[in-house]
Design an enzyme around this catalytic site. Sequence first.
Site, short mmCIF file in Angstrom:
data_model
loop_
_atom_site.label_atom_id
_atom_site.label_comp_id
_atom_site.label_asym_id
_atom_site.label_seq_id
_atom_site.Cartn_x
_atom_site.Cartn_y
_atom_site.Cartn_z
N ASP A 219 12.81 -24.12 27.87
CA ASP A 219 13.16 -24.62 29.21
C ASP A 219 12.87 -26.11 29.42
O ASP A 219 12.70 -26.52 30.57
CB ASP A 219 12.43 -23.83 30.31
CG ASP A 219 12.75 -22.35 30.27
OD1 ASP A 219 13.76 -21.98 29.64
OD2 ASP A 219 11.98 -21.56 30.86
N LYS B 149 8.72 -19.97 13.34
CA LYS B 149 9.10 -20.11 14.74
C LYS B 149 9.03 -18.73 15.38
O LYS B 149 9.67 -17.79 14.91
CB LYS B 149 10.50 -20.69 14.88
CG LYS B 149 10.94 -20.73 16.33
CD LYS B 149 12.07 -21.69 16.58
CE LYS B 149 12.52 -21.65 18.02
NZ LYS B 149 13.36 -20.48 18.31
N CYS C 21 14.06 -14.15 16.70
CA CYS C 21 15.40 -13.70 17.07
C CYS C 21 15.33 -12.33 17.74
O CYS C 21 14.80 -11.37 17.17
CB CYS C 21 16.32 -13.66 15.85
SG CYS C 21 17.99 -13.20 16.33
N MET D 74 19.59 -23.50 16.23
CA MET D 74 20.52 -22.71 17.05
C MET D 74 21.69 -22.23 16.21
O MET D 74 22.46 -23.06 15.68
CB MET D 74 20.99 -23.52 18.26
CG MET D 74 19.90 -23.72 19.31
SD MET D 74 20.48 -24.60 20.78
CE MET D 74 20.44 -26.29 20.21
N GLN E 100 15.84 -22.74 8.24
CA GLN E 100 15.24 -21.47 8.66
C GLN E 100 15.88 -20.26 7.97
O GLN E 100 17.10 -20.15 7.90
CB GLN E 100 15.41 -21.31 10.17
CG GLN E 100 14.65 -20.13 10.73
CD GLN E 100 14.88 -19.92 12.22
OE1 GLN E 100 15.97 -19.57 12.64
NE2 GLN E 100 13.85 -20.13 13.01
C1 LIG Z 1 23.05 -20.58 20.88
C2 LIG Z 1 21.62 -20.37 20.45
C3 LIG Z 1 21.34 -20.04 19.14
C4 LIG Z 1 20.02 -19.86 18.71
N1 LIG Z 1 19.76 -19.60 17.40
C5 LIG Z 1 18.47 -19.59 16.94
C6 LIG Z 1 18.19 -19.51 15.55
O1 LIG Z 1 19.08 -19.48 14.70
N2 LIG Z 1 16.87 -19.48 15.18
C7 LIG Z 1 15.85 -19.56 16.09
O2 LIG Z 1 14.68 -19.53 15.71
N3 LIG Z 1 16.10 -19.65 17.42
C8 LIG Z 1 17.38 -19.69 17.85
N4 LIG Z 1 17.63 -19.87 19.19
C9 LIG Z 1 16.51 -20.08 20.13
C10 LIG Z 1 16.22 -21.57 20.32
O3 LIG Z 1 15.80 -22.17 19.12
C11 LIG Z 1 15.14 -21.80 21.40
O4 LIG Z 1 13.97 -21.13 21.00
C12 LIG Z 1 15.55 -21.27 22.77
O5 LIG Z 1 16.87 -21.65 23.09
C13 LIG Z 1 14.60 -21.78 23.87
O6 LIG Z 1 14.59 -23.19 23.94
P1 LIG Z 1 15.42 -24.00 25.08
O7 LIG Z 1 14.97 -23.48 26.40
O8 LIG Z 1 15.09 -25.44 24.85
O9 LIG Z 1 16.88 -23.69 24.86
C14 LIG Z 1 18.95 -20.01 19.64
C15 LIG Z 1 19.23 -20.32 20.96
C16 LIG Z 1 20.54 -20.52 21.38
C17 LIG Z 1 20.81 -20.89 22.82
#
Ligand SMILES: Cc1cc2nc3c(=O)[nH]c(=O)nc-3n(C[C@H](O)[C@H](O)[C@H](O)COP(=O)(O)O)c2cc1C
Length: 329
Positions: free
Chosen positions: A203, A140, A101, A17, A70
């Site tokens: 989720d 990813k 992304c 994240m 990453q």
């Molecule tokens: C604040 C934030 C920053 C994120 N940054 C990245 C990132 O740098 N690289 C990435 O592959 N996914 C990023 N994501 C996506 C998350 O890794 C994840 O795929 C997404 O939040 C869904 O999972 P969750 O429902 O458990 O939150 C980000 C998500 C959030 C909320």
Amino acid sequence: MKIGDITLKNPVVLAPMAGVCNPAFRLIAKEFGAGLVCAEMVSDKGILYENERSLKMLYVDEREKPLSLQIFGGERESLVAAAKYVDKHTNADIIDINMGCPVPKITKCDAGAKWLLDPDKIYEMVAATVDAVQKPVTVKMRVGWDEDHIYAVKNAQAVERAGGAAVAVHGRTRVQMYEGTANWDIIKEVKQNVSIPVIGNGDISTPQEAKERLDKYGVDGVMIGRAALGNPWMLYRTVQYLETGEILPEPNAREKMNICMLHMDRLIELKGEDVAVREMRKHAAWYLKGLPKTGSVRNEINQMTTRDNMNKLLFNYVDQVEEIQQKIS
Ligand SMILES: Cc1cc2nc3c(=O)[nH]c(=O)nc-3n(C[C@H](O)[C@H](O)[C@H](O)COP(=O)(O)O)c2cc1C
């Protein structure tokens, strides 16, 4: 689960994240039991041009390992060169490529989720990266670009053919951004059509949901993002539930603020007090989530500029909550 030659002690993975997964939070996630922690995405060009901020983002504390770092990019030459840099100059265990992304600034440069439209490009880019480095390479991805372009299975197969060591799949399309719900049926289809480990994502908000995803969709690992924000207990409670079947209680206000301050102190070491306290405002609000009567403390967080003021504010709040609870009981 094994990713290349890296063995994870459990299938619970902290999602990458941006703006969150720096060494301060990653170490907490690791101490709370995560089997793998992922770092926030870093630009391939930022690494190549030796941008100071990008290079700082490559720092890995030994205690965080195993760790996945990453990178993102849209062009083969710069992506491979950045991967080589990470391979040689960092102690990350895994090199992950961002293919999810959704932000236009990134997709306009043919990076992130833009790749999802082109399985051939995925094959070519991943193969070139795998050939150039020693560390295992993972990807990813999201399930597709939009409803009409869901190439999750083809894309994951391209990663596998190219020598990728694992794939993490977020069950949303690029167009969905973070709206709607993650489609775990597609994640299951991916799992059934590749033999490299598949980490499911999207989720998961309780330990029970994590177990259900592992059991019902057959994935090798579960990746947890937003549910861990201000809540590393989500990782700990999930690991415990998977290992013992026991649901541990949620933390109380004092326990949460203790970890919030540990997080802040680690961030101060990394970034200095000024920057760290500003960054911690959002984290402190996340740590307060789920606790009672947080209205005024949440407003005041945004005025905090020093560690000591933030500490005082948070623990005054804890004292008040405990006083109310004592009166009730
Ligand atoms: C604040 C934030 C920053 C994120 N940054 C990245 C990132 O740098 N690289 C990435 O592959 N996914 C990023 N994501 C996506 C998350 O890794 C994840 O795929 C997404 O939040 C869904 O999972 P969750 O429902 O458990 O939150 C980000 C998500 C959030 C909320």
